[in-house]
Scaffold this motif. Structure first.
Motif, PDB file in Angstrom:
ATOM      1  N   PRO A   9       0.838  -1.201   0.000  1.00 11.39           N
ATOM      2  CA  PRO A   9       0.000   0.000   0.000  1.00 11.39           C
ATOM      3  C   PRO A   9       0.868   1.244   0.000  1.00 11.39           C
ATOM      4  O   PRO A   9       1.984   1.247   0.499  1.00 11.39           O
ATOM      5  N   ARG A  10       0.312   2.325  -0.578  1.00 12.94           N
ATOM      6  CA  ARG A  10       1.063   3.575  -0.687  1.00 12.94           C
ATOM      7  C   ARG A  10       1.599   4.007   0.674  1.00 12.94           C
ATOM      8  O   ARG A  10       0.903   3.985   1.675  1.00 12.94           O
ATOM      9  N   GLY A  11       2.839   4.384   0.698  1.00 11.04           N
ATOM     10  CA  GLY A  11       3.518   4.712   1.946  1.00 11.04           C
ATOM     11  C   GLY A  11       4.803   3.910   2.027  1.00 11.04           C
ATOM     12  O   GLY A  11       5.802   4.369   2.539  1.00 11.04           O
ATOM     13  N   GLY A  12       4.809   2.698   1.443  1.00 13.25           N
ATOM     14  CA  GLY A  12       6.014   1.906   1.388  1.00 13.25           C
ATOM     15  C   GLY A  12       6.698   1.999   0.044  1.00 13.25           C
ATOM     16  O   GLY A  12       7.659   1.306  -0.236  1.00 13.25           O
ATOM     17  N   LEU A  13       6.190   2.843  -0.841  1.00 10.19           N
ATOM     18  CA  LEU A  13       6.749   2.961  -2.175  1.00 10.19           C
ATOM     19  C   LEU A  13       7.818   4.050  -2.226  1.00 10.19           C
ATOM     20  O   LEU A  13       7.744   5.027  -1.507  1.00 10.19           O
ATOM     21  N   THR A  14       8.772   3.841  -3.085  1.00 12.39           N
ATOM     22  CA  THR A  14       9.840   4.842  -3.219  1.00 12.39           C
ATOM     23  C   THR A  14       9.913   5.417  -4.613  1.00 12.39           C
ATOM     24  O   THR A  14      10.438   6.497  -4.805  1.00 12.39           O
ATOM     25  N   GLU A  15       9.404   4.700  -5.622  1.00 10.76           N
ATOM     26  CA  GLU A  15       9.526   5.150  -7.000  1.00 10.76           C
ATOM     27  C   GLU A  15       8.149   5.276  -7.637  1.00 10.76           C
ATOM     28  O   GLU A  15       7.573   4.310  -8.102  1.00 10.76           O
ATOM     29  N   ASP A  16       7.623   6.499  -7.681  1.00 12.71           N
ATOM     30  CA  ASP A  16       6.322   6.709  -8.298  1.00 12.71           C
ATOM     31  C   ASP A  16       6.332   6.337  -9.770  1.00 12.71           C
ATOM     32  O   ASP A  16       5.326   5.876 -10.311  1.00 12.71           O
ATOM     33  N   SER A  17       7.454   6.542 -10.458  1.00 12.88           N
ATOM     34  CA  SER A  17       7.502   6.247 -11.885  1.00 12.88           C
ATOM     35  C   SER A  17       7.256   4.766 -12.146  1.00 12.88           C
ATOM     36  O   SER A  17       6.550   4.406 -13.096  1.00 12.88           O
ATOM     37  N   ALA A  18       7.814   3.895 -11.309  1.00 12.42           N
ATOM     38  CA  ALA A  18       7.601   2.458 -11.471  1.00 12.42           C
ATOM     39  C   ALA A  18       6.153   2.093 -11.198  1.00 12.42           C
ATOM     40  O   ALA A  18       5.569   1.238 -11.869  1.00 12.42           O
ATOM     41  N   VAL A  19       5.555   2.733 -10.204  1.00 13.45           N
ATOM     42  CA  VAL A  19       4.157   2.466  -9.876  1.00 13.45           C
ATOM     43  C   VAL A  19       3.261   2.948 -11.016  1.00 13.45           C
ATOM     44  O   VAL A  19       2.318   2.261 -11.412  1.00 13.45           O
ATOM     45  N   CYS A  20       3.546   4.121 -11.559  1.00 12.98           N
ATOM     46  CA  CYS A  20       2.743   4.638 -12.659  1.00 12.98           C
ATOM     47  C   CYS A  20       2.864   3.739 -13.890  1.00 12.98           C
ATOM     48  O   CYS A  20       1.883   3.549 -14.618  1.00 12.98           O
ATOM     49  N   GLU A  21       4.044   3.173 -14.129  1.00 13.44           N
ATOM     50  CA  GLU A  21       4.208   2.227 -15.227  1.00 13.44           C
ATOM     51  C   GLU A  21       3.325   1.010 -15.020  1.00 13.44           C
ATOM     52  O   GLU A  21       2.662   0.540 -15.956  1.00 13.44           O
ATOM     53  N   LEU A  22       3.296   0.501 -13.797  1.00 11.91           N
ATOM     54  CA  LEU A  22       2.450  -0.644 -13.475  1.00 11.91           C
ATOM     55  C   LEU A  22       0.982  -0.304 -13.710  1.00 11.91           C
ATOM     56  O   LEU A  22       0.232  -1.062 -14.332  1.00 11.91           O
ATOM     57  N   LEU A  23       0.554   0.862 -13.228  1.00  7.65           N
ATOM     58  CA  LEU A  23      -0.840   1.259 -13.369  1.00  7.65           C
ATOM     59  C   LEU A  23      -1.225   1.496 -14.827  1.00  7.65           C
ATOM     60  O   LEU A  23      -2.339   1.172 -15.244  1.00  7.65           O
ATOM     61  N   ALA A  24      -0.309   2.055 -15.596  1.00  3.44           N
ATOM     62  CA  ALA A  24      -0.621   2.436 -16.967  1.00  3.44           C
ATOM     63  C   ALA A  24      -0.556   1.266 -17.942  1.00  3.44           C
ATOM     64  O   ALA A  24      -1.335   1.205 -18.903  1.00  3.44           O
ATOM     65  N   GLU A  25       0.359   0.330 -17.703  1.00  8.52           N
ATOM     66  CA  GLU A  25       0.609  -0.714 -18.684  1.00  8.52           C
ATOM     67  C   GLU A  25       0.222  -2.109 -18.217  1.00  8.52           C
ATOM     68  O   GLU A  25       0.180  -3.042 -19.013  1.00  8.52           O
ATOM     69  N   GLY A  26      -0.072  -2.267 -16.937  1.00 10.78           N
ATOM     70  CA  GLY A  26      -0.400  -3.589 -16.430  1.00 10.78           C
ATOM     71  C   GLY A  26      -1.764  -4.076 -16.877  1.00 10.78           C
ATOM     72  O   GLY A  26      -2.623  -3.313 -17.309  1.00 10.78           O
ATOM     73  N   GLU A  27      -1.956  -5.378 -16.735  1.00 15.05           N
ATOM     74  CA  GLU A  27      -3.257  -5.983 -17.041  1.00 15.05           C
ATOM     75  C   GLU A  27      -4.221  -5.665 -15.911  1.00 15.05           C
ATOM     76  O   GLU A  27      -3.952  -5.965 -14.753  1.00 15.05           O
TER      77      GLU A  27
END
Length: 277
Positions: A9-27
């Motif tokens: 869950p948000r708060g343990g993340l360090t790289e927003d760019s990687a998360v945005c890639e997951l959200l944008a391109e993931g299934e």
């Protein structure tokens, strides 16, 4: 086959760019619908290259038209709010992207688990907020009486009050505040923002008229630079809101820097959203 690595869950993340890639391109797989919302809000799982996360998907097709927000759509304004939040460095809005999904274009935002034990709003007896709290106004309570509605005198909320003033948030309710167990605060539901007309409506009036913190002034200066001409922030917002709305963002940032103070209610409309929570 091994299970995918789950994004915390948000708060343990360090790289927003990687998360945005997951959200944008993931299934994207729909798991359910959040029925309390006035527009279509779908709880989903997203997976990409062995990584997964819970998220919210709000398709444009599920939006109800708003007479006072005739331009654009809620989904793009949600993404625009994230872009401004990211530019501040305060990270008050969870990673949010615009993408195609099972029901067409929509916004996709990382799911945040809130800490139910943290209290940011309260009803208190008497006419004083008390130490550690800021008064909002009086609210009716069961039985016909009234109590003072207060919010925490919290630096995280104060930063959010500045962000809301910049994006012209017309609906900052208590249910949109998500404190996490690691001490961070995130805010959601930014679909009714960025109007070119002044529509600020919020629970966070506790600092109305007070001088902005040095931290806020510095951040507003960074926003002004990013919004100037062909600044990076202006370029990102140009594809999400109208030119008139973008100019209004510039005007609001400039006004905050000029006055050096938190805005006050205009008196032209109800200053607090209903219901407040």
């Amino acid at each position: 086959m091994s299970a995918p690595e789950r994004i915390p869950p948000r708060g343990g993340l360090t790289e927003d760019s990687a998360v945005c890639e997951l959200l944008a391109e993931g299934e994207l797989a729909v798991r359910g619908r959040i029925r309390e919302a006035s527009n279509a809000v779908l709880y989903c799982a997203v997976e990409l290259d062995g990584r997964s996360a819970a998220c919210v998907y709000k398709p444009v097709a599920g939006e109800r038209p708003l007479w006072d927000f005739p331009d654009g759509n809620l989904a793009r304004r949600e993404v625009a709010a994230y872009e401004v939040s990211r530019a501040t460095g305060w990270d008050l809005v969870p990673p949010t992207v615009l993408r195609d999904g099972p029901y067409g274009e929509g916004m996709c935002q990382l799911w945040v688990e809130a800490d139910p034990a943290e209290e940011l709003l309260a009803l208190v007896e008497g006419e004083e907020a008390g130490e550690g709290w800021k008064a909002i106004g009086f609210a009716e309570v069961p039985g016909g009486g009234a109590a003072l509605l207060v919010h925490a005198d919290d630096q995280r909320l104060r930063r959010l009050a500045v962000l809301d003033a910049v994006i012209n948030n017309a609906d900052r309710k208590g249910g949109h505040l998500l404190p996490t167990v690691d001490g961070r605060l995130y805010a959601i539901d930014h679909g009714v923002t960025f109007n070119a007309e002044d529509k600020l409506r919020t629970l966070l009036w506790g600092w109305a008229g007070d001088a902005l913190t040095d931290d806020a002034v510095e951040v507003l200066g960074l926003l002004a630079a990013g919004l100037d001409g062909e600044g990076a922030l202006a370029a990102r917002l140009a594809g999400l809101i109208t030119p008139e709305e973008l100019d209004a963002v510039r005007t609001r940032v400039a006004a905050l820097l000029r006055t050096g103070r938190h805005p006050e209610p205009s008196g032209a409309w109800p200053a607090i959203p209903w219901p407040p929570v």
